[in-house]
Design a protein around this motif. Sequence first.
Motif, PDB file in Angstrom:
ATOM      1  N   MET A 383     -81.617  27.535  36.252  1.00 19.05           N
ATOM      2  CA  MET A 383     -82.124  28.479  37.149  1.00 19.05           C
ATOM      3  C   MET A 383     -83.420  29.082  36.898  1.00 19.05           C
ATOM      4  N   PRO A 384     -84.351  29.377  37.704  1.00 25.51           N
ATOM      5  CA  PRO A 384     -85.444  30.242  37.543  1.00 25.51           C
ATOM      6  C   PRO A 384     -85.317  31.494  36.438  1.00 25.51           C
ATOM      7  N   SER A 389     -81.874  35.666  34.376  1.00 27.90           N
ATOM      8  CA  SER A 389     -82.201  36.200  33.093  1.00 27.90           C
ATOM      9  C   SER A 389     -83.045  37.600  33.045  1.00 27.90           C
ATOM     10  N   ASP A 390     -83.307  38.032  34.138  1.00 27.37           N
ATOM     11  CA  ASP A 390     -84.124  39.256  34.231  1.00 27.37           C
ATOM     12  C   ASP A 390     -83.254  40.452  34.640  1.00 27.37           C
ATOM     13  N   PRO A 391     -82.882  41.432  33.845  1.00 24.76           N
ATOM     14  CA  PRO A 391     -82.228  42.387  34.526  1.00 24.76           C
ATOM     15  C   PRO A 391     -82.898  43.455  35.238  1.00 24.76           C
ATOM     16  N   LYS A 410     -88.030  22.421  41.486  1.00 22.78           N
ATOM     17  CA  LYS A 410     -89.333  22.804  40.719  1.00 22.78           C
ATOM     18  C   LYS A 410     -89.163  22.658  39.258  1.00 22.78           C
ATOM     19  N   ARG A 411     -87.841  22.783  38.956  1.00 31.81           N
ATOM     20  CA  ARG A 411     -87.440  23.083  37.349  1.00 31.81           C
ATOM     21  C   ARG A 411     -87.297  21.645  36.835  1.00 31.81           C
ATOM     22  N   GLU A 412     -86.721  21.654  35.617  1.00 27.92           N
ATOM     23  CA  GLU A 412     -86.712  20.578  34.643  1.00 27.92           C
ATOM     24  C   GLU A 412     -85.171  19.660  35.366  1.00 27.92           C
ATOM     25  N   PRO A 413     -85.783  18.557  35.665  1.00 23.52           N
ATOM     26  CA  PRO A 413     -84.703  17.656  36.323  1.00 23.52           C
ATOM     27  C   PRO A 413     -83.432  17.420  35.452  1.00 23.52           C
ATOM     28  N   ALA A 414     -83.407  17.528  34.248  1.00 24.37           N
ATOM     29  CA  ALA A 414     -82.319  17.103  33.447  1.00 24.37           C
ATOM     30  C   ALA A 414     -81.472  18.490  33.234  1.00 24.37           C
ATOM     31  N   ASP A 415     -82.001  19.609  33.195  1.00 26.76           N
ATOM     32  CA  ASP A 415     -81.086  20.705  33.357  1.00 26.76           C
ATOM     33  C   ASP A 415     -80.570  20.929  34.692  1.00 26.76           C
ATOM     34  N   ARG A 416     -81.245  20.657  35.754  1.00 23.52           N
ATOM     35  CA  ARG A 416     -80.343  20.518  37.009  1.00 23.52           C
ATOM     36  C   ARG A 416     -79.387  19.729  36.999  1.00 23.52           C
ATOM     37  N   ALA A 417     -79.572  18.452  36.646  1.00 26.18           N
ATOM     38  CA  ALA A 417     -78.702  17.387  36.849  1.00 26.18           C
ATOM     39  C   ALA A 417     -77.297  17.864  36.136  1.00 26.18           C
ATOM     40  N   LYS A 418     -77.664  18.703  34.806  1.00 21.98           N
ATOM     41  CA  LYS A 418     -76.421  19.094  34.202  1.00 21.98           C
ATOM     42  C   LYS A 418     -75.655  20.357  34.861  1.00 21.98           C
TER      43      LYS A 418
END
Length: 448
Positions: A383-384, A389-391, A410-418
Amino acid sequence: MRRFYHAVAISCLIASPQVFAWGNHSFPAYRAFEKMPEVAEAAPVQVETLEAFLKAEEKPLEALLASQEAWAASNIDKYPARPSVLAFKAEPNRSDDARRLAFLSALRVAPNSKFALYYQPDPLRPPANPTMLPHAAVNTLPETPNSTYRYVALKPGEMVAPLAVIASASDEPDYGLDINLFDDSPSDWGKVYGFGAQPFGNPALPYATQAPFHMGFMHESSILYTAAPFIKRTFPLLRNYQYATLSALAFRTGHPYWGWRFAGLSLHYLQDLTQPYHARLAPGNSTAKLLGANILAMAGMSGMKDGMVILLSNRHLALEKYQTELLQNAAKAKQDTPIEKSLRNSDQDSKYPAWNDTYVRDTVAAQSAAFGAQLADLLVAAMPPGYVSDPDFDFGVKESGINLVNELAKREPADRAKLDAAIADLLGHFGAHSRNAVRGILKASGNQ
Protein backbone atom coordinates in the motif's frame (compact mmCIF):
# COMPACT_ATOMS: atom_id res chain seq x y z
CA MET A 1 -5.07 -0.64 39.92
CA ARG A 2 -2.09 -1.14 37.60
CA ARG A 3 -4.01 -3.87 35.75
CA PHE A 4 -6.96 -1.49 35.43
CA TYR A 5 -4.85 1.14 33.72
CA HIS A 6 -3.41 -1.49 31.38
CA ALA A 7 -6.98 -2.45 30.46
CA VAL A 8 -8.02 1.14 29.80
CA ALA A 9 -5.00 1.75 27.59
CA ILE A 10 -5.33 -1.50 25.65
CA SER A 11 -9.03 -0.86 25.07
CA CYS A 12 -8.08 2.21 23.06
CA LEU A 13 -6.39 -0.04 20.50
CA ILE A 14 -9.82 -1.24 19.35
CA ALA A 15 -11.15 2.11 18.27
CA SER A 16 -12.22 1.96 14.64
CA PRO A 17 -15.76 3.35 14.36
CA GLN A 18 -16.61 0.90 11.56
CA VAL A 19 -15.99 -2.77 12.26
CA PHE A 20 -16.90 -4.45 9.01
CA ALA A 21 -14.59 -7.30 8.10
CA TRP A 22 -15.01 -8.02 4.40
CA GLY A 23 -17.15 -5.12 3.22
CA ASN A 24 -20.34 -6.41 1.63
CA HIS A 25 -20.35 -10.12 2.57
CA SER A 26 -22.83 -11.00 -0.15
CA PHE A 27 -20.20 -10.47 -2.88
CA PRO A 28 -17.82 -13.23 -1.73
CA ALA A 29 -20.69 -15.38 -0.45
CA TYR A 30 -22.21 -15.70 -3.92
CA ARG A 31 -18.89 -16.96 -5.23
CA ALA A 32 -18.34 -19.28 -2.26
CA PHE A 33 -21.64 -21.10 -2.79
CA GLU A 34 -22.27 -20.88 -6.53
CA LYS A 35 -20.71 -24.32 -7.13
CA MET A 36 -21.81 -26.02 -3.91
CA PRO A 37 -24.62 -28.39 -4.96
CA GLU A 38 -26.43 -28.26 -1.62
CA VAL A 39 -26.96 -24.52 -2.11
CA ALA A 40 -26.67 -23.75 -5.82
CA GLU A 41 -28.90 -26.66 -6.89
CA ALA A 42 -31.43 -26.40 -4.05
CA ALA A 43 -35.00 -25.80 -5.15
CA PRO A 44 -36.43 -22.28 -4.86
CA VAL A 45 -38.09 -21.58 -1.52
CA GLN A 46 -41.21 -19.62 -0.65
CA VAL A 47 -40.66 -16.28 1.01
CA GLU A 48 -42.18 -16.03 4.50
CA THR A 49 -42.31 -13.20 7.01
CA LEU A 50 -40.49 -13.55 10.30
CA GLU A 51 -43.79 -13.10 12.11
CA ALA A 52 -45.34 -16.08 10.28
CA PHE A 53 -42.40 -18.32 11.19
CA LEU A 54 -42.47 -17.25 14.84
CA LYS A 55 -46.22 -17.79 15.17
CA ALA A 56 -46.06 -21.25 13.61
CA GLU A 57 -43.19 -22.49 15.78
CA GLU A 58 -43.62 -20.84 19.17
CA LYS A 59 -43.24 -24.00 21.27
CA PRO A 60 -40.15 -25.33 19.47
CA LEU A 61 -38.63 -21.85 19.66
CA GLU A 62 -39.22 -21.67 23.40
CA ALA A 63 -37.28 -24.90 23.87
CA LEU A 64 -34.52 -23.95 21.42
CA LEU A 65 -33.86 -20.52 22.89
CA ALA A 66 -33.63 -22.05 26.36
CA SER A 67 -31.13 -24.62 25.09
CA GLN A 68 -29.09 -21.87 23.42
CA GLU A 69 -28.75 -20.11 26.76
CA ALA A 70 -27.59 -23.31 28.45
CA TRP A 71 -25.06 -23.93 25.68
CA ALA A 72 -23.67 -20.40 25.91
CA ALA A 73 -23.24 -20.64 29.68
CA SER A 74 -21.18 -23.81 29.23
CA ASN A 75 -19.14 -22.89 26.15
CA ILE A 76 -18.49 -19.14 26.04
CA ASP A 77 -15.83 -17.62 28.27
CA LYS A 78 -17.03 -14.65 30.33
CA TYR A 79 -20.60 -15.23 29.18
CA PRO A 80 -23.09 -12.76 30.71
CA ALA A 81 -26.27 -14.66 31.48
CA ARG A 82 -29.46 -13.52 29.81
CA PRO A 83 -31.86 -12.00 32.36
CA SER A 84 -34.60 -14.53 33.07
CA VAL A 85 -37.29 -11.96 32.22
CA LEU A 86 -36.11 -12.06 28.58
CA ALA A 87 -36.68 -15.80 28.13
CA PHE A 88 -38.97 -16.57 25.20
CA LYS A 89 -42.29 -18.14 26.23
CA ALA A 90 -44.96 -19.45 23.89
CA GLU A 91 -48.05 -17.22 24.09
CA PRO A 92 -50.29 -17.98 21.09
CA ASN A 93 -52.80 -15.21 21.84
CA ARG A 94 -50.38 -12.26 21.69
CA SER A 95 -49.97 -10.00 18.69
CA ASP A 96 -47.41 -10.59 15.96
CA ASP A 97 -45.54 -7.45 17.04
CA ALA A 98 -45.38 -8.61 20.66
CA ARG A 99 -44.14 -12.06 19.63
CA ARG A 100 -41.48 -10.56 17.37
CA LEU A 101 -40.28 -8.28 20.17
CA ALA A 102 -40.14 -11.21 22.59
CA PHE A 103 -38.06 -13.21 20.11
CA LEU A 104 -35.58 -10.42 19.40
CA SER A 105 -35.30 -9.67 23.12
CA ALA A 106 -34.59 -13.32 23.89
CA LEU A 107 -31.82 -13.31 21.27
CA ARG A 108 -30.66 -9.97 22.68
CA VAL A 109 -30.46 -8.24 19.31
CA ALA A 110 -31.61 -4.69 18.58
CA PRO A 111 -35.43 -4.69 18.69
CA ASN A 112 -35.62 -2.17 15.85
CA SER A 113 -33.87 -4.62 13.49
CA LYS A 114 -35.72 -4.69 10.18
CA PHE A 115 -35.61 -8.34 9.02
CA ALA A 116 -37.16 -7.04 5.80
CA LEU A 117 -38.01 -9.32 2.90
CA TYR A 118 -35.30 -8.61 0.34
CA TYR A 119 -32.21 -9.97 -1.33
CA GLN A 120 -28.99 -8.43 -2.56
CA PRO A 121 -28.48 -9.30 -6.23
CA ASP A 122 -25.39 -11.13 -7.41
CA PRO A 123 -23.21 -8.39 -8.96
CA LEU A 124 -22.20 -10.87 -11.64
CA ARG A 125 -25.83 -11.55 -12.63
CA PRO A 126 -27.98 -8.50 -11.82
CA PRO A 127 -31.74 -8.95 -12.32
CA ALA A 128 -33.64 -7.07 -15.00
CA ASN A 129 -35.98 -4.27 -13.81
CA PRO A 130 -36.10 -5.26 -10.14
CA THR A 131 -38.25 -3.51 -7.54
CA MET A 132 -35.76 -1.92 -5.15
CA LEU A 133 -36.13 -1.14 -1.47
CA PRO A 134 -34.66 2.02 0.03
CA HIS A 135 -31.71 1.62 2.38
CA ALA A 136 -33.76 2.58 5.45
CA ALA A 137 -36.28 -0.20 4.78
CA VAL A 138 -33.58 -2.83 5.38
CA ASN A 139 -30.81 -1.22 7.43
CA THR A 140 -31.12 0.87 10.61
CA LEU A 141 -27.65 2.37 10.15
CA PRO A 142 -26.98 5.41 7.96
CA GLU A 143 -26.07 4.74 4.35
CA THR A 144 -22.35 5.29 3.81
CA PRO A 145 -20.80 7.11 0.83
CA ASN A 146 -20.25 4.86 -2.19
CA SER A 147 -22.40 2.15 -0.61
CA THR A 148 -22.42 -1.21 -2.42
CA TYR A 149 -25.76 -2.24 -0.90
CA ARG A 150 -28.62 -2.93 -3.33
CA TYR A 151 -31.87 -4.32 -1.93
CA VAL A 152 -34.38 -6.08 -4.20
CA ALA A 153 -37.86 -6.33 -2.67
CA LEU A 154 -39.47 -9.71 -2.01
CA LYS A 155 -43.09 -10.49 -1.14
CA PRO A 156 -44.55 -13.27 1.01
CA GLY A 157 -45.31 -16.28 -1.14
CA GLU A 158 -42.78 -15.34 -3.82
CA MET A 159 -40.20 -17.98 -4.80
CA VAL A 160 -36.50 -17.20 -4.42
CA ALA A 161 -33.25 -19.11 -4.93
CA PRO A 162 -31.57 -20.30 -1.71
CA LEU A 163 -28.25 -18.97 -3.05
CA ALA A 164 -29.67 -15.45 -3.08
CA VAL A 165 -31.14 -15.86 0.42
CA ILE A 166 -28.01 -17.17 2.12
CA ALA A 167 -25.62 -14.81 0.32
CA SER A 168 -27.76 -11.78 1.17
CA ALA A 169 -28.30 -12.79 4.80
CA SER A 170 -24.56 -13.28 5.30
CA ASP A 171 -24.27 -9.49 5.15
CA GLU A 172 -27.32 -8.71 7.29
CA PRO A 173 -25.77 -8.57 10.79
CA ASP A 174 -24.05 -5.35 9.68
CA TYR A 175 -27.48 -3.71 9.26
CA GLY A 176 -27.88 -2.72 12.91
CA LEU A 177 -28.70 -6.05 14.58
CA ASP A 178 -25.87 -5.73 17.11
CA ILE A 179 -26.00 -1.99 17.75
CA ASN A 180 -26.26 -0.45 21.25
CA LEU A 181 -26.66 -3.69 23.21
CA PHE A 182 -24.65 -2.73 26.32
CA ASP A 183 -25.47 -1.16 29.68
CA ASP A 184 -23.72 2.07 28.68
CA SER A 185 -25.27 2.22 25.20
CA PRO A 186 -27.62 5.09 24.33
CA SER A 187 -30.61 2.75 23.99
CA ASP A 188 -33.39 1.46 26.20
CA TRP A 189 -32.76 -2.16 25.27
CA GLY A 190 -29.04 -2.13 26.11
CA LYS A 191 -29.88 -1.34 29.71
CA VAL A 192 -31.96 -4.52 30.13
CA TYR A 193 -30.09 -7.04 27.99
CA GLY A 194 -27.50 -7.91 30.63
CA PHE A 195 -24.33 -7.74 28.52
CA GLY A 196 -22.72 -5.31 30.98
CA ALA A 197 -20.65 -2.29 30.01
CA GLN A 198 -19.20 -2.26 26.50
CA PRO A 199 -15.85 -4.04 26.88
CA PHE A 200 -13.99 -2.03 24.22
CA GLY A 201 -14.64 0.58 21.57
CA ASN A 202 -16.45 3.89 21.99
CA PRO A 203 -20.07 3.53 23.25
CA ALA A 204 -20.92 6.89 21.68
CA LEU A 205 -20.15 5.65 18.15
CA PRO A 206 -22.99 3.46 16.84
CA TYR A 207 -20.83 1.28 14.58
CA ALA A 208 -18.34 0.66 17.37
CA THR A 209 -20.99 -0.80 19.66
CA GLN A 210 -21.25 -3.91 17.45
CA ALA A 211 -17.51 -4.62 17.64
CA PRO A 212 -17.64 -7.13 20.54
CA PHE A 213 -20.10 -9.25 18.53
CA HIS A 214 -18.08 -9.21 15.31
CA MET A 215 -14.55 -9.54 16.70
CA GLY A 216 -13.09 -12.37 18.76
CA PHE A 217 -9.65 -12.15 20.37
CA MET A 218 -9.53 -15.81 21.35
CA HIS A 219 -5.87 -16.53 20.60
CA GLU A 220 -3.88 -13.82 22.35
CA SER A 221 -1.08 -14.30 24.84
CA SER A 222 -1.84 -15.08 28.47
CA ILE A 223 -0.03 -11.85 29.41
CA LEU A 224 -2.56 -9.79 27.46
CA TYR A 225 -5.47 -11.66 29.02
CA THR A 226 -4.00 -10.93 32.46
CA ALA A 227 -3.48 -7.25 31.68
CA ALA A 228 -6.82 -6.82 29.91
CA PRO A 229 -9.26 -9.65 30.74
CA PHE A 230 -12.10 -7.70 29.08
CA ILE A 231 -10.79 -8.65 25.62
CA LYS A 232 -12.28 -12.10 26.28
CA ARG A 233 -15.76 -10.55 26.41
CA THR A 234 -16.61 -11.06 22.76
CA PHE A 235 -19.67 -12.78 21.33
CA PRO A 236 -19.28 -13.97 17.72
CA LEU A 237 -19.54 -17.59 18.94
CA LEU A 238 -22.86 -16.78 20.59
CA ARG A 239 -24.33 -15.23 17.48
CA ASN A 240 -23.05 -17.97 15.20
CA TYR A 241 -24.57 -20.66 17.42
CA GLN A 242 -27.88 -18.86 17.89
CA TYR A 243 -28.54 -18.41 14.19
CA ALA A 244 -27.12 -21.81 13.17
CA THR A 245 -29.45 -23.65 15.53
CA LEU A 246 -32.37 -21.46 14.45
CA SER A 247 -31.55 -22.41 10.86
CA ALA A 248 -31.59 -26.12 11.64
CA LEU A 249 -34.93 -25.71 13.47
CA ALA A 250 -36.44 -23.82 10.54
CA PHE A 251 -35.39 -26.53 8.10
CA ARG A 252 -36.72 -29.30 10.36
CA THR A 253 -40.10 -27.63 10.80
CA GLY A 254 -40.77 -26.86 7.15
CA HIS A 255 -39.63 -23.23 6.83
CA PRO A 256 -36.79 -23.45 4.29
CA TYR A 257 -36.74 -19.71 3.57
CA TRP A 258 -35.84 -19.03 7.18
CA GLY A 259 -33.56 -22.05 7.19
CA TRP A 260 -31.41 -20.43 4.52
CA ARG A 261 -31.77 -16.95 5.96
CA PHE A 262 -30.74 -17.90 9.49
CA ALA A 263 -27.88 -19.90 7.98
CA GLY A 264 -26.64 -16.75 6.26
CA LEU A 265 -26.94 -14.74 9.47
CA SER A 266 -24.87 -17.33 11.34
CA LEU A 267 -22.19 -17.31 8.63
CA HIS A 268 -21.57 -13.59 9.01
CA TYR A 269 -19.79 -14.02 12.35
CA LEU A 270 -17.68 -16.90 11.10
CA GLN A 271 -16.76 -14.92 7.99
CA ASP A 272 -15.82 -11.88 10.07
CA LEU A 273 -13.30 -13.99 11.95
CA THR A 274 -11.57 -15.11 8.74
CA GLN A 275 -10.32 -11.50 8.56
CA PRO A 276 -7.22 -11.22 10.81
CA TYR A 277 -8.09 -7.70 11.98
CA HIS A 278 -11.15 -9.26 13.62
CA ALA A 279 -9.28 -12.18 15.18
CA ARG A 280 -6.19 -10.42 16.56
CA LEU A 281 -6.03 -7.43 18.84
CA ALA A 282 -3.18 -5.78 16.93
CA PRO A 283 -1.86 -7.76 13.93
CA GLY A 284 1.83 -7.20 13.35
CA ASN A 285 2.50 -5.87 16.86
CA SER A 286 4.08 -8.00 19.54
CA THR A 287 2.72 -8.33 23.06
CA ALA A 288 5.82 -6.53 24.31
CA LYS A 289 5.16 -3.59 21.99
CA LEU A 290 1.53 -3.39 23.05
CA LEU A 291 2.42 -3.36 26.72
CA GLY A 292 5.25 -0.90 26.12
CA ALA A 293 2.90 1.52 24.37
CA ASN A 294 0.48 1.22 27.26
CA ILE A 295 3.15 1.84 29.88
CA LEU A 296 4.20 5.02 28.07
CA ALA A 297 0.57 6.12 27.81
CA MET A 298 0.11 5.55 31.54
CA ALA A 299 3.09 7.84 32.09
CA GLY A 300 1.45 10.57 30.03
CA MET A 301 3.26 9.83 26.77
CA SER A 302 0.44 8.55 24.57
CA GLY A 303 2.01 9.22 21.17
CA MET A 304 3.08 5.62 20.53
CA LYS A 305 -0.30 4.21 21.56
CA ASP A 306 -2.25 6.81 19.58
CA GLY A 307 -0.18 6.08 16.50
CA MET A 308 -0.80 2.34 16.83
CA VAL A 309 -4.55 2.94 17.06
CA ILE A 310 -4.59 4.98 13.83
CA LEU A 311 -2.39 2.54 11.92
CA LEU A 312 -4.47 -0.46 12.97
CA SER A 313 -7.65 1.30 11.86
CA ASN A 314 -6.10 2.47 8.58
CA ARG A 315 -4.81 -1.00 7.68
CA HIS A 316 -8.10 -2.65 8.60
CA LEU A 317 -10.11 -0.21 6.45
CA ALA A 318 -7.64 -0.27 3.56
CA LEU A 319 -7.74 -4.05 3.40
CA GLU A 320 -11.54 -4.08 3.40
CA LYS A 321 -11.79 -1.39 0.72
CA TYR A 322 -9.20 -2.99 -1.55
CA GLN A 323 -10.82 -6.43 -1.33
CA THR A 324 -14.26 -4.95 -2.09
CA GLU A 325 -12.89 -3.04 -5.10
CA LEU A 326 -11.26 -6.19 -6.45
CA LEU A 327 -14.51 -8.16 -6.27
CA GLN A 328 -16.59 -5.30 -7.69
CA ASN A 329 -14.21 -4.70 -10.59
CA ALA A 330 -14.07 -8.40 -11.45
CA ALA A 331 -17.87 -8.63 -11.45
CA LYS A 332 -18.28 -5.58 -13.67
CA ALA A 333 -15.69 -6.89 -16.13
CA LYS A 334 -17.08 -10.46 -15.95
CA GLN A 335 -13.59 -11.64 -14.98
CA ASP A 336 -12.78 -14.81 -13.10
CA THR A 337 -9.72 -13.84 -11.09
CA PRO A 338 -7.72 -15.94 -8.60
CA ILE A 339 -9.90 -14.49 -5.83
CA GLU A 340 -13.15 -15.81 -7.33
CA LYS A 341 -11.49 -19.17 -8.01
CA SER A 342 -10.23 -19.35 -4.43
CA LEU A 343 -13.67 -18.54 -3.03
CA ARG A 344 -15.23 -21.38 -5.07
CA ASN A 345 -12.45 -23.91 -4.57
CA SER A 346 -13.77 -26.74 -2.38
CA ASP A 347 -10.58 -28.80 -2.43
CA GLN A 348 -9.60 -27.55 1.02
CA ASP A 349 -12.98 -28.07 2.70
CA SER A 350 -12.35 -31.62 3.86
CA LYS A 351 -8.90 -30.80 5.22
CA TYR A 352 -10.44 -29.01 8.19
CA PRO A 353 -11.97 -30.75 11.23
CA ALA A 354 -15.60 -31.79 11.04
CA TRP A 355 -18.04 -29.00 11.86
CA ASN A 356 -18.73 -28.65 15.57
CA ASP A 357 -20.02 -26.07 18.03
CA THR A 358 -16.58 -24.55 18.64
CA TYR A 359 -15.24 -24.75 15.07
CA VAL A 360 -15.47 -20.96 14.82
CA ARG A 361 -13.10 -20.52 17.76
CA ASP A 362 -10.80 -23.51 17.39
CA THR A 363 -10.42 -23.58 13.61
CA VAL A 364 -11.54 -20.30 12.02
CA ALA A 365 -10.25 -17.78 14.56
CA ALA A 366 -7.06 -19.73 15.23
CA GLN A 367 -6.17 -19.83 11.54
CA SER A 368 -6.97 -16.15 11.06
CA ALA A 369 -5.05 -15.03 14.13
CA ALA A 370 -1.97 -16.87 12.90
CA PHE A 371 -2.20 -14.99 9.57
CA GLY A 372 -2.20 -11.54 11.20
CA ALA A 373 1.50 -10.63 11.26
CA GLN A 374 2.05 -11.79 7.67
CA LEU A 375 -0.92 -9.77 6.45
CA ALA A 376 0.23 -6.62 8.23
CA ASP A 377 3.65 -6.90 6.57
CA LEU A 378 2.09 -7.36 3.14
CA LEU A 379 -0.19 -4.35 3.57
CA VAL A 380 2.75 -2.16 4.57
CA ALA A 381 4.80 -3.33 1.60
CA ALA A 382 2.07 -3.03 -1.04
CA MET A 383 0.00 0.00 0.00
CA PRO A 384 1.05 3.65 -0.38
CA PRO A 385 2.87 4.50 2.87
CA GLY A 386 0.62 7.45 3.58
CA TYR A 387 -2.39 5.17 3.84
CA VAL A 388 -1.04 2.45 6.14
CA SER A 389 2.17 3.74 7.73
CA ASP A 390 1.46 7.39 8.56
CA PRO A 391 -0.21 7.91 11.95
CA ASP A 392 -1.15 11.46 10.94
CA PHE A 393 -3.42 10.19 8.14
CA ASP A 394 -6.99 9.05 8.86
CA PHE A 395 -7.98 6.59 6.14
CA GLY A 396 -11.58 6.44 7.31
CA VAL A 397 -12.08 10.18 6.76
CA LYS A 398 -10.55 10.10 3.26
CA GLU A 399 -11.77 6.65 2.19
CA SER A 400 -14.62 7.66 -0.14
CA GLY A 401 -12.21 9.56 -2.38
CA ILE A 402 -9.59 6.82 -2.65
CA ASN A 403 -9.41 4.16 -5.38
CA LEU A 404 -6.97 1.59 -4.06
CA VAL A 405 -6.88 -0.56 -7.19
CA ASN A 406 -5.66 2.48 -9.14
CA GLU A 407 -3.24 3.46 -6.38
CA LEU A 408 -1.69 0.00 -6.15
CA ALA A 409 -1.29 -0.14 -9.92
CA LYS A 410 1.42 2.49 -9.44
CA ARG A 411 3.23 0.44 -6.80
CA GLU A 412 5.76 -2.40 -7.05
CA PRO A 413 3.98 -5.22 -8.96
CA ALA A 414 5.63 -7.98 -6.92
CA ASP A 415 4.38 -6.50 -3.63
CA ARG A 416 0.86 -6.10 -5.00
CA ALA A 417 0.91 -9.68 -6.29
CA LYS A 418 1.83 -10.97 -2.83
CA LEU A 419 -0.99 -8.99 -1.23
CA ASP A 420 -3.47 -10.20 -3.85
CA ALA A 421 -2.37 -13.78 -3.23
CA ALA A 422 -2.84 -13.35 0.51
CA ILE A 423 -6.34 -11.93 0.01
CA ALA A 424 -7.15 -14.87 -2.25
CA ASP A 425 -5.92 -17.25 0.46
CA LEU A 426 -7.99 -15.52 3.14
CA LEU A 427 -11.10 -15.55 0.99
CA GLY A 428 -10.41 -19.20 0.28
CA HIS A 429 -10.70 -19.71 4.04
CA PHE A 430 -13.90 -17.64 3.96
CA GLY A 431 -15.36 -19.97 1.34
CA ALA A 432 -14.24 -23.27 2.83
CA HIS A 433 -15.38 -22.48 6.36
CA SER A 434 -18.71 -21.11 5.11
CA ARG A 435 -19.40 -24.30 3.19
CA ASN A 436 -18.41 -26.47 6.13
CA ALA A 437 -20.76 -24.50 8.36
CA VAL A 438 -23.66 -25.02 5.95
CA ARG A 439 -22.93 -28.74 5.81
CA GLY A 440 -23.04 -28.79 9.60
CA ILE A 441 -26.37 -26.95 9.70
CA LEU A 442 -27.93 -29.22 7.08
CA LYS A 443 -26.72 -32.29 8.95
CA ALA A 444 -28.18 -30.97 12.21
CA SER A 445 -31.46 -30.33 10.44
CA GLY A 446 -31.64 -33.86 9.07
CA ASN A 447 -31.27 -32.66 5.47
CA GLN A 448 -27.86 -34.26 4.85
